[in-house]
Design an enzyme around this catalytic site. Structure first.
Site, short mmCIF file in Angstrom:
data_model
loop_
_atom_site.label_atom_id
_atom_site.label_comp_id
_atom_site.label_asym_id
_atom_site.label_seq_id
_atom_site.Cartn_x
_atom_site.Cartn_y
_atom_site.Cartn_z
N ASP A 76 45.02 39.60 -9.27
CA ASP A 76 44.53 40.43 -10.37
C ASP A 76 44.13 41.83 -9.89
O ASP A 76 43.91 42.73 -10.70
CB ASP A 76 43.33 39.73 -11.03
CG ASP A 76 43.04 40.29 -12.42
OD1 ASP A 76 43.89 41.05 -12.94
OD2 ASP A 76 41.97 39.97 -12.98
N ASP A 121 46.58 48.40 -19.99
CA ASP A 121 46.42 48.59 -18.54
C ASP A 121 47.44 49.61 -17.99
O ASP A 121 47.56 49.78 -16.80
CB ASP A 121 46.54 47.23 -17.82
CG ASP A 121 45.78 47.19 -16.51
OD1 ASP A 121 44.88 48.03 -16.32
OD2 ASP A 121 46.10 46.33 -15.67
N ASP A 145 48.48 43.12 -18.09
CA ASP A 145 47.86 42.54 -16.89
C ASP A 145 47.22 41.20 -17.25
O ASP A 145 46.10 41.15 -17.77
CB ASP A 145 46.81 43.51 -16.34
CG ASP A 145 46.12 42.95 -15.10
OD1 ASP A 145 46.62 41.94 -14.54
OD2 ASP A 145 45.09 43.53 -14.69
N ARG A 194 46.82 45.00 -22.65
CA ARG A 194 48.03 45.75 -23.05
C ARG A 194 47.84 47.25 -22.75
O ARG A 194 48.81 48.01 -22.71
CB ARG A 194 48.33 45.55 -24.54
CG ARG A 194 47.31 46.17 -25.48
CD ARG A 194 47.64 45.88 -26.94
NE ARG A 194 46.74 46.52 -27.88
CZ ARG A 194 45.52 46.07 -28.20
NH1 ARG A 194 45.07 44.96 -27.66
NH2 ARG A 194 44.76 46.72 -29.06
N SER A 198 46.12 34.66 -10.18
CA SER A 198 44.66 34.74 -10.34
C SER A 198 44.38 35.10 -11.80
O SER A 198 43.84 36.18 -12.12
CB SER A 198 44.07 35.82 -9.42
OG SER A 198 44.57 35.70 -8.11
N LYS A 235 43.46 35.83 -15.58
CA LYS A 235 42.23 36.28 -16.24
C LYS A 235 41.81 35.26 -17.29
O LYS A 235 42.66 34.52 -17.80
CB LYS A 235 42.49 37.61 -16.96
CG LYS A 235 42.63 38.81 -16.06
CD LYS A 235 42.83 40.07 -16.89
CE LYS A 235 42.97 41.30 -16.02
NZ LYS A 235 41.75 41.64 -15.28
N LEU A 285 50.38 54.80 -27.23
CA LEU A 285 51.05 54.01 -26.18
C LEU A 285 50.15 52.87 -25.70
O LEU A 285 50.61 51.76 -25.45
CB LEU A 285 51.41 54.91 -24.99
CG LEU A 285 52.58 55.88 -25.18
CD1 LEU A 285 52.56 56.96 -24.10
CD2 LEU A 285 53.91 55.13 -25.18
N MET A 286 48.86 53.17 -25.56
CA MET A 286 47.91 52.16 -25.08
C MET A 286 47.68 51.07 -26.12
O MET A 286 47.54 49.90 -25.79
CB MET A 286 46.56 52.82 -24.74
CG MET A 286 46.60 53.70 -23.50
SD MET A 286 45.12 54.70 -23.35
CE MET A 286 43.94 53.48 -22.75
N LYS A 334 48.76 54.52 -13.23
CA LYS A 334 48.99 53.06 -13.20
C LYS A 334 49.63 52.64 -14.52
O LYS A 334 49.09 52.90 -15.59
CB LYS A 334 47.65 52.33 -12.99
CG LYS A 334 47.74 50.81 -13.22
CD LYS A 334 46.41 50.11 -12.95
CE LYS A 334 46.45 48.64 -13.37
NZ LYS A 334 45.18 47.94 -13.19
N ARG A 371 45.99 48.55 -7.52
CA ARG A 371 45.97 49.24 -6.22
C ARG A 371 47.26 48.99 -5.45
O ARG A 371 47.64 49.80 -4.62
CB ARG A 371 44.72 48.82 -5.43
CG ARG A 371 44.66 47.35 -5.11
CD ARG A 371 43.27 46.90 -4.73
NE ARG A 371 42.41 46.72 -5.90
CZ ARG A 371 41.13 46.36 -5.85
NH1 ARG A 371 40.55 46.16 -4.68
NH2 ARG A 371 40.43 46.21 -6.95
N1 BES Z 1 43.20 46.05 -15.11
C1 BES Z 1 42.13 45.46 -14.44
C2 BES Z 1 40.84 46.26 -14.55
C3 BES Z 1 40.26 46.43 -15.92
C4 BES Z 1 39.29 45.57 -16.38
C5 BES Z 1 40.62 47.49 -16.70
C6 BES Z 1 38.74 45.75 -17.62
C7 BES Z 1 40.05 47.67 -17.94
C8 BES Z 1 39.10 46.81 -18.40
C9 BES Z 1 42.46 45.29 -12.97
O1 BES Z 1 43.78 45.07 -12.68
C10 BES Z 1 41.70 44.13 -12.49
O2 BES Z 1 41.99 43.06 -12.94
N2 BES Z 1 40.78 44.32 -11.55
C11 BES Z 1 39.99 43.27 -11.05
C12 BES Z 1 39.83 43.48 -9.56
C13 BES Z 1 39.19 42.33 -8.84
C14 BES Z 1 40.08 41.12 -8.88
C15 BES Z 1 38.88 42.74 -7.43
C16 BES Z 1 38.64 43.33 -11.73
O3 BES Z 1 38.14 44.41 -12.00
O4 BES Z 1 38.10 42.27 -12.05
ZN ZN Z 2 45.15 45.84 -14.00
MG MG Z 3 44.32 43.04 -12.73
#
Ligand code: BES
Ligand code: ZN
Ligand code: MG
Length: 517
Positions: free
Chosen positions: A362, A303, A285, A301, A290, A292, A200-201, A280, A366
């Site tokens: 991003d 996430d 994502d 994919r 914001s 990435k 799935l991941m 989650k 949460r």
């Molecule tokens: N899905 C990401 C976290 C993530 C990063 C999972 C790398 C697996 C590998 C999450 O939604 C995210 O983007 N978190 C941000 C939070 C920040 C904006 C406070 C992060 O970790 O940069």
């Molecule tokens: Zn995420």
């Molecule tokens: Mg994110």
């Protein structure tokens, strides 16, 4: 004894073979392989320390395996393997694998059961070698623990080639001999559970959208319709539940969100309250507005790794018929930028009425979990556990060594930890200090802000503190699985790719709870 090694080609595959014993060419369908284990002796000790199955094999070929091992190189170290051909007419290919020292137990430094872990590593190595040789039927030495051997075989043989024209041969591992078949079958289910999460991941996000994810899980539960009820809640339901935080994430995408809810009833007595698992499920994502950076964004994919491992855990619990009631909850959506997307500085309202200033779109995990956790409380859980690929900071803190566990309950921690020592898919306890809560409860416009005040420090801890604002349960644990999401070569029995962790630990944890009086 004179042994000639030469290279021959059978059906276009080059391999070394041994002229002395090779009798006649075998067809690919009748080809069978065998994986046998050997232990490492103490220093300066000669001789070979076979497992029971390997010793009996050696006797059946009049000690030829001993001879071959002695002349073919130094004693096999842990996780190393060597392949021999034509020693036995039933098993034209034989992989001998190193199990490390005999009689090792739980390692206080590594926080895992070294014996089980060594078996997984060795068996997976042997199985992979035979798979590379295109041997379709492989029998596996139980190596003293059929469950771990099965896990190693099933996990090691996993390959995600859904979209490749040239696929790897499908190998079905089987238990060699008549040792503990029940434990073997249990290991197969544990391994297959993790493999379901892995596929799935790994699947591309254009193929596994929130809707497809929910449909796939529904299908996986079809053999258990007597024990499992599943609800695929549409956007209208999510709106009626006033899940404003979840909806604020999904609104940037063309794909509709789905709130997936699974009820597994394995125990007749429901007085204890169910184990509630929340995952989650961000099927992609991008970061939203914001955005990435593009490098490595493809990994997002996965996430939905929390949702994948939660759903796979419940599928496995159903297959194992665990005597426990489990409810699974996974908010599923994409996090995308668009003209409709949530913007930094927007304020949204979660199900429990708390307002959140979205300073960074991003930090979406949460937000969707906030509403899911609020909803989870309606079931009065005996224990509430959520899993999420929540923060890059978790990966910075622990890498892929262990899942970070933030919990308000020593009782829950003990059980999760105990499960992880058995599975080797480790957990490590992280703090839920007020120190971090203060950083997320200060916001210009709302009750909370969705990123820590000192962003860049302790990101995994501030994310956990944020989630805690939506929890009133006495036994709650948040598992940040961002660091264990992928595997390069750190876990030898998992290939490079999405890991499906910590599915086996969650299954073991549920099994432990089920067996408590
Ligand atoms: N899905 C990401 C976290 C993530 C990063 C999972 C790398 C697996 C590998 C999450 O939604 C995210 O983007 N978190 C941000 C939070 C920040 C904006 C406070 C992060 O970790 O940069
Ligand atoms: Zn995420
Ligand atoms: Mg994110």
């Amino acid at each position: 004894m004179l042994i000639h090694f030469r290279k021959v080609s059978i059906y276009g595959i080059w391999r070394h073979t041994c002229r002395s014993f090779c009798v006649s060419p075998v067809t690919s369908s009748s080809r069978k392989g065998l994986v046998l284990g050997v232990y490492e002796g103490d220093k300066d000790e000669d001789g070979i320390h076979f497992t029971d199955a390997a010793a009996s094999f050696d006797r059946s070929v009049s000690g030829k395996l001993t001879e071959m091992l002695l002349i073919s190189g130094p004693p096999l170290k842990r996780g190393k393997s060597r392949v021999f051909y034509g020693l036995h007419q039933d098993f034209p290919s034989l992989a001998v694998v190193g199990l490390g020292k005999k009689g090792v137990g739980v390692c206080g430094k590594e926080n895992w059961d070294s014996c089980r872990e060594n078996i997984r590593v060795a068996v997976s190595m042997g199985c992979k070698q035979l798979q590379d040789l295109e041997v379709p039927h492989v029998e596996v030495d139980p190596c003293g623990d059929s469950q771990s051997a099965a896990e190693g075989a099933v996990l090691g043989l996993f390959e995600y080639d859904e979209f490749k024209s040239k696929k790897k041969i499908h190998v079905t591992p089987q238990l060699h001999g008549s040792a503990d078949t029940q434990a073997w079958q249990k290991g197969v289910l544990y391994g297959e559970g993790q493999n379901l999460a892995r596929s799935l991941m790994e699947a591309p996000a254009n193929h596994v959208t929130p809707t497809v994810f929910a449909d796939t899980i529904e299908q996986k539960f079809s053999p258990f319709s007597d024990r499992v009820v599943i609800h695929k809640r549409p956007k209208s339901w999510i709106e009626s539940e006033q899940m404003g935080a979840f909806l604020s994430v999904s609104r940037g995408s063309e794909e509709p969100p789905v709130f997936l809810e699974m009820h597994y009833t394995g125990a007749p007595d429901s007085s204890k309250g169910p184990l509630v698992l929340v995952g989650k499920g961000v099927t992609f994502d991008s970061g939203g507005i914001s955005l990435k950076p593009s490098s490595g964004m493809d990994a997002m994919r996965a996430d939905m790794g929390g949702a994948a491992s939660v759903c796979s855990t419940i599928v496995t619990a159903a297959a194992l018929q665990l005597p426990i009631n489990i409810i699974g909850i996974t908010p599923l959506c994409e996090n995308m930028p668009s003209g409709k997307a949530t913007k930094p500085g927007d304020v949204v309202r979660a199900k429990n009425g708390k307002t959140i200033q979205v300073d960074n779109t991003d930090a979406e995990g949460r937000l969707i979990l906030a509403d899911a956790l609020c909803y989870a409380h309606t079931f009065k859980p005996r224990a509430l556990v959520n899993a999420a690929t929540l923060t890059g900071a978790m990966n910075v803190a622990l890498g892929s060594a262990a899942t970070g566990v933030f919990t308000n309950s020593d009782w829950l921690w003990e059980r999760l930890y105990k499960a992880s020592v058995i599975t080797g898919d480790r957990v490590w306890r992280m703090p839920l200090f007020q120190h971090y809560t203060r950083q997320v409860t200060e916001s210009m416009l709302a009750d909370l802000n969705n990123i820590g005040k000192y962003s860049g420090t302790a990101g995994a801890c501030t994310a956990a503190a944020f989630l805690q604002e939506f929890v009133t349960a006495n036994h709650w644990a948040h598992l940040d699985i961002a660091g264990v999401m992928t595997n390069k070569d750190e876990v030898p029995y998992l290939r490079k790719g999405m890991s499906g962790r910590p599915t086996r630990t969650l299954v073991e944890f549920a099994a432990g709870l089920a067996s408590e009086p």
